[in-house]
Write an enzyme that holds these catalytic residues in place. Structure first.
Site, PDB file in Angstrom:
ATOM      1  N   VAL A  16      25.318  -2.495 -35.101  1.00 35.30           N
ATOM      2  CA  VAL A  16      24.559  -2.528 -33.853  1.00 35.30           C
ATOM      3  C   VAL A  16      24.968  -1.387 -32.928  1.00 35.30           C
ATOM      4  CG1 VAL A  16      24.065  -3.880 -31.779  1.00 35.30           C
ATOM      5  CG2 VAL A  16      24.258  -5.027 -33.993  1.00 35.30           C
ATOM      6  N   ASP A  34      36.028   1.959 -30.184  1.00 33.05           N
ATOM      7  CA  ASP A  34      36.318   1.026 -31.270  1.00 33.05           C
ATOM      8  C   ASP A  34      37.804   1.134 -31.591  1.00 33.05           C
ATOM      9  OD1 ASP A  34      34.173  -0.292 -33.600  1.00 33.05           O
ATOM     10  OD2 ASP A  34      36.308  -0.258 -34.029  1.00 33.05           O
ATOM     11  N   ARG A  39      37.148   4.194 -38.954  1.00 35.89           N
ATOM     12  CA  ARG A  39      35.714   4.189 -38.630  1.00 35.89           C
ATOM     13  C   ARG A  39      35.389   5.333 -37.664  1.00 35.89           C
ATOM     14  NH1 ARG A  39      30.435   3.290 -39.755  1.00 35.89           N
ATOM     15  NH2 ARG A  39      29.281   2.324 -38.045  1.00 35.89           N
ATOM     16  N   THR A  88      30.030 -11.592 -33.735  1.00 31.11           N
ATOM     17  CA  THR A  88      30.357 -12.967 -33.358  1.00 31.11           C
ATOM     18  C   THR A  88      30.308 -13.822 -34.618  1.00 31.11           C
ATOM     19  OG1 THR A  88      28.031 -13.117 -32.649  1.00 31.11           O
ATOM     20  CG2 THR A  88      29.696 -12.935 -30.928  1.00 31.11           C
ATOM     21  N   THR A 123      25.289 -11.739 -30.360  1.00 34.76           N
ATOM     22  CA  THR A 123      24.568 -13.010 -30.435  1.00 34.76           C
ATOM     23  C   THR A 123      25.489 -14.173 -30.110  1.00 34.76           C
ATOM     24  OG1 THR A 123      23.149 -12.094 -32.154  1.00 34.76           O
ATOM     25  CG2 THR A 123      23.162 -14.487 -31.901  1.00 34.76           C
ATOM     26  N   CYS A 263      23.771 -12.430 -39.606  1.00 37.22           N
ATOM     27  CA  CYS A 263      22.873 -12.974 -38.582  1.00 37.22           C
ATOM     28  C   CYS A 263      22.333 -14.351 -38.953  1.00 37.22           C
ATOM     29  CB  CYS A 263      21.725 -12.003 -38.324  1.00 37.22           C
ATOM     30  SG  CYS A 263      22.255 -10.439 -37.609  1.00 37.22           S
ATOM     31  N   ARG A 334      28.511  -8.785 -46.155  1.00 36.21           N
ATOM     32  CA  ARG A 334      28.965  -9.933 -45.376  1.00 36.21           C
ATOM     33  C   ARG A 334      28.214 -11.210 -45.757  1.00 36.21           C
ATOM     34  NH1 ARG A 334      28.362  -7.536 -39.412  1.00 36.21           N
ATOM     35  NH2 ARG A 334      26.446  -6.800 -40.418  1.00 36.21           N
TER      36      ARG A 334
END
Length: 425
Positions: A16, A34, A39, A88, A123, A263, A334
């Site tokens: 995101v 971050d 990364r 989350t 979220t 998600c 994931r």
């Protein structure tokens, strides 16, 4: 604070955060934050392991728009808009794990100044932003909410691997902690989006809208998965039924499948948890989650059943699984339900080959303890092939050439030619 003076910090540079940072950098001074140094080094060299941004897109943001990222908290103190895009997840008991969000809120509290705005995109269930995150910022910063600093919520709508519905092309929900801040947040996003925004009347409404978007899809897919189980038991092709039913003008066309990722397979648990706190037992949501979580095991059982019908011994059989990503043309592993297929079959045979050219072998090994192949082994004749993920790369595979004399092909994606398939969802 006028728009030309915005200095934006994106906290969390995953699926995101990085595309969002790139988008804002085209118009505003933007910095990414971050804690994953690997990364950050990868991004600043122009490479995105998530494949959401290409090398030219990243280098354009870095070279032509001044985008850069850091793990040094002092580098983001001069920002006046902080956008939180951390994951989350849920814990092993499927309870919401807000630790990443709380950590990010602590970071914001360390650097936020008078008049600044923090916007959450992660979220959550309704109430998390104002009731759980903002108090952390207040405590750490010593500032007063809606007096010294303000908040907004604009839920992410990133679809990993989707090159059509990218962040600049979607319509976003916005909201703010006061009417004036809601207007500012709305204007900020509108300034970079092609299809505008929907301004929600409150942060809690925006949070609620996001959580039901993914929960609705979970319930709808669960219905189709249950239908697939019923029609498979009856010997009827589910997709033929869907095709026929779709001839009615108001039939909602959906198909069965594995539900993984960060998600749809996660977000409903947030709403389930919150509902229980209010004394509501969400039967439909819980049943949908339970059914969708069982589909990996179901696919393995169906494959074994097909093998039994052909007289193929499952013990020590050679089995090829095509794909381990949670969806096609995406490196995201994931919550992949292909792992459940693997584990059940592993009870019968150790001769399981998983081929997926999209994902990192190292990541799969670290996350699941499974060895996979990035190149397809062709020196084996397989007793069963499971087409688990709809990668475009798999379209060119000559599956019949990989099969033993007696073999089974199970098509989870329902895209293979029917004449080579023994079973499908």
């Amino acid at each position: 604070m006028v728009m030309s003076q915005y200095k934006i910090c994106i906290i969390g540079l995953g699926y995101v955060g990085l595309p969002l940072a790139k988008l804002f950098s085209t118009k505003y001074d933007t910095i990414g934050y971050d804690t994953d140094q690997h990364r950050l080094s990868e991004i600043m060299s122009g490479n995105d392991a998530n494949l959401e941004l290409s090398h030219p897109e990243l280098m354009d943001a870095i070279t032509n728009h001044g985008f850069h990222c850091t793990s040094n908290i002092d580098d983001i103190r001069s920002c006046n808009i902080y956008i939180v895009t951390v994951p989350t997840p849920v814990n092993v008991d499927n309870k919401p794990d807000l630790a990443p969000l709380f950590s990010a809120s602590n970071t914001v509290g360390t650097v936020i100044s008078q008049g600044d705005i923090v916007i959450y995109e992660s979220t959550v269930y309704p109430g998390v932003t104002e009731d759980e995150c903002i108090p952390i910022i207040e405590h750490v910063s010593g500032l007063k909410f809606n007096k010294d600093f303000f908040a907004g919520y604009s839920p992410e709508r990133i679809n990993p691997g989707d090159k059509e519905h990218t962040v600049e092309n979607i319509r976003k929900i916005t909201s703010g902690s006061t009417p004036e801040i809601a207007d500012i947040v709305d204007s900020l996003y509108n300034s970079v989006l092609k299809n505008g925004t929907h301004k929600a009347p409150s942060i809690k409404v925006a949070e609620g809208a996001k959580i039901i978007e993914n929960t609705q899809r979970d319930v709808n897919i669960a219905f189709m998965n249950e239908i697939a189980k019923i029609f498979n038991a009856m010997g009827i092709d589910t997709h033929d039924v869907i095709e026929a039913a779709s001839s009615k003008w108001n039939f909602v066309r959906m198909t069965p499948g594995l539900v993984g990722g960060h998600c749809i397979s996660i977000d409903p648990y947030y709403l389930i948890q919150k509902a229980k706190l209010y004394g509501i037992l969400p039967h439909v949501l819980q049943s949908a989650r339970k059914l969708n979580d069982s589909m990996g095991t179901y696919v393995a059982e169906q494959t074994i059943q097909c093998m039994n019908k052909k007289g193929i011994l499952i013990k020590d059989a050679n089995i090829l699984i095509l794909g381990i990503a949670f969806k096609g043309n995406c490196p995201d592993i994931r919550n992949s339900k292909v792992v459940d297929i693997y584990h059940l079959l592993k009870e019968y045979t150790n001769n399981i080959t998983i081929y997926d050219p999209w994902v990192s072998q190292e990541n799969v090994k670290n996350e699941y303890g499974i060895e996979i192949y990035s190149a397809l082994p062709t020196n084996i004749k397989y007793d069963a092939v499971i087409h688990a993920v709809a990668h475009n790369d798999f379209k060119s595979i000559d599956i019949p050439s990989l099969l033993a004399e007696k073999a089974v092909v199970y098509d989870v994606c329902s895209t293979l030619p029917r004449d080579i398939v023994d079973g499908r969802l």
